[in-house]
Design a protein around this motif. Structure first.
Motif, PDB file in Angstrom:
ATOM      1  N   LEU A 191     -31.123 -35.730  47.953  1.00 19.73           N
ATOM      2  CA  LEU A 191     -31.344 -34.248  48.972  1.00 19.73           C
ATOM      3  C   LEU A 191     -32.517 -33.524  48.747  1.00 19.73           C
ATOM      4  N   PHE A 192     -32.795 -33.226  47.775  1.00 17.52           N
ATOM      5  CA  PHE A 192     -32.991 -32.230  47.531  1.00 17.52           C
ATOM      6  C   PHE A 192     -33.817 -32.958  47.195  1.00 17.52           C
ATOM      7  N   CYS A 225     -47.539 -27.249  49.485  1.00 20.93           N
ATOM      8  CA  CYS A 225     -46.978 -26.167  50.404  1.00 20.93           C
ATOM      9  C   CYS A 225     -47.477 -25.197  51.035  1.00 20.93           C
ATOM     10  N   LYS A 228     -36.198 -34.670  47.736  1.00 22.03           N
ATOM     11  CA  LYS A 228     -36.841 -35.536  49.597  1.00 22.03           C
ATOM     12  C   LYS A 228     -36.712 -34.492  49.528  1.00 22.03           C
ATOM     13  N   SER A 229     -36.158 -33.272  49.413  1.00 19.26           N
ATOM     14  CA  SER A 229     -36.988 -32.190  50.254  1.00 19.26           C
ATOM     15  C   SER A 229     -37.840 -31.122  49.898  1.00 19.26           C
ATOM     16  N   LYS A 230     -38.527 -31.397  48.062  1.00 18.32           N
ATOM     17  CA  LYS A 230     -38.725 -29.902  47.772  1.00 18.32           C
ATOM     18  C   LYS A 230     -39.943 -29.388  48.125  1.00 18.32           C
ATOM     19  N   PRO A 244     -40.623 -28.702  52.040  1.00 18.45           N
ATOM     20  CA  PRO A 244     -40.131 -28.145  53.242  1.00 18.45           C
ATOM     21  C   PRO A 244     -39.419 -26.929  52.495  1.00 18.45           C
ATOM     22  N   ILE A 245     -39.022 -27.049  50.580  1.00 17.58           N
ATOM     23  CA  ILE A 245     -37.689 -26.135  50.308  1.00 17.58           C
ATOM     24  C   ILE A 245     -38.679 -24.790  49.463  1.00 17.58           C
TER      25      ILE A 245
END
Length: 129
Positions: free
Chosen positions: A48-49, A92, A51-53, A55-56
């Motif tokens: 999960l982390f 980002c 896949k969400s690099k 947005p984080i």
């Protein structure tokens, strides 16, 4: 009485490694874990982390702009950077610029206005009608 569980040291002090999930979140989490075929929850969270690099990363950039960064934030960012591609920071920044542009009201006021101001504007519109 001693707490024999290992702790993670964060900017807000030591925290327990274990996490309690609500029933709804636990169902979704374990369903995802079964879909991925992982036998450990940590592997699912790692997936999960990864896949969400983006947005984080955006969240960290926004937080840095609004306040000073903490040690735990720096450690998390470093762990993300270990496996990230070179253009992630650029992606980002571009994505957050697009969001800022599209998230303005028609009146030109920023989205982050307080709820009280929004209610006051709504009352004024109601009075006009």
């Amino acid at each position: 009485k001693k707490d024999h569980h290992s702790k993670i040291h964060t900017s807000k002090g030591p925290r327990d490694r274990r996490v309690r999930l609500s029933i709804e979140v636990a169902r979704k989490f374990f369903y995802l874990q079964d879909l991925l075929g992982f036998d450990k929850a940590s592997k699912t969270l790692d997936w999960l982390f990864n896949k969400s690099k983006i947005p984080i990363g955006e969240l960290i950039i926004r937080k840095r702009q609004s306040s000073s960064s903490s040690q735990s934030e720096a450690a998390f960012l470093e762990s993300l950077e270990d496996g990230q591609d070179e253009g992630l920071q650029k992606k980002c920044a571009e994505r957050s610029k697009r969001k800022k542009i599209t998230r303005n009201y028609k009146s030109g006021s920023p989205v982050n206005q307080s709820r009280a101001e929004a209610r006051a504007r709504a009352r004024e519109r109601t009075k006009e009608k």
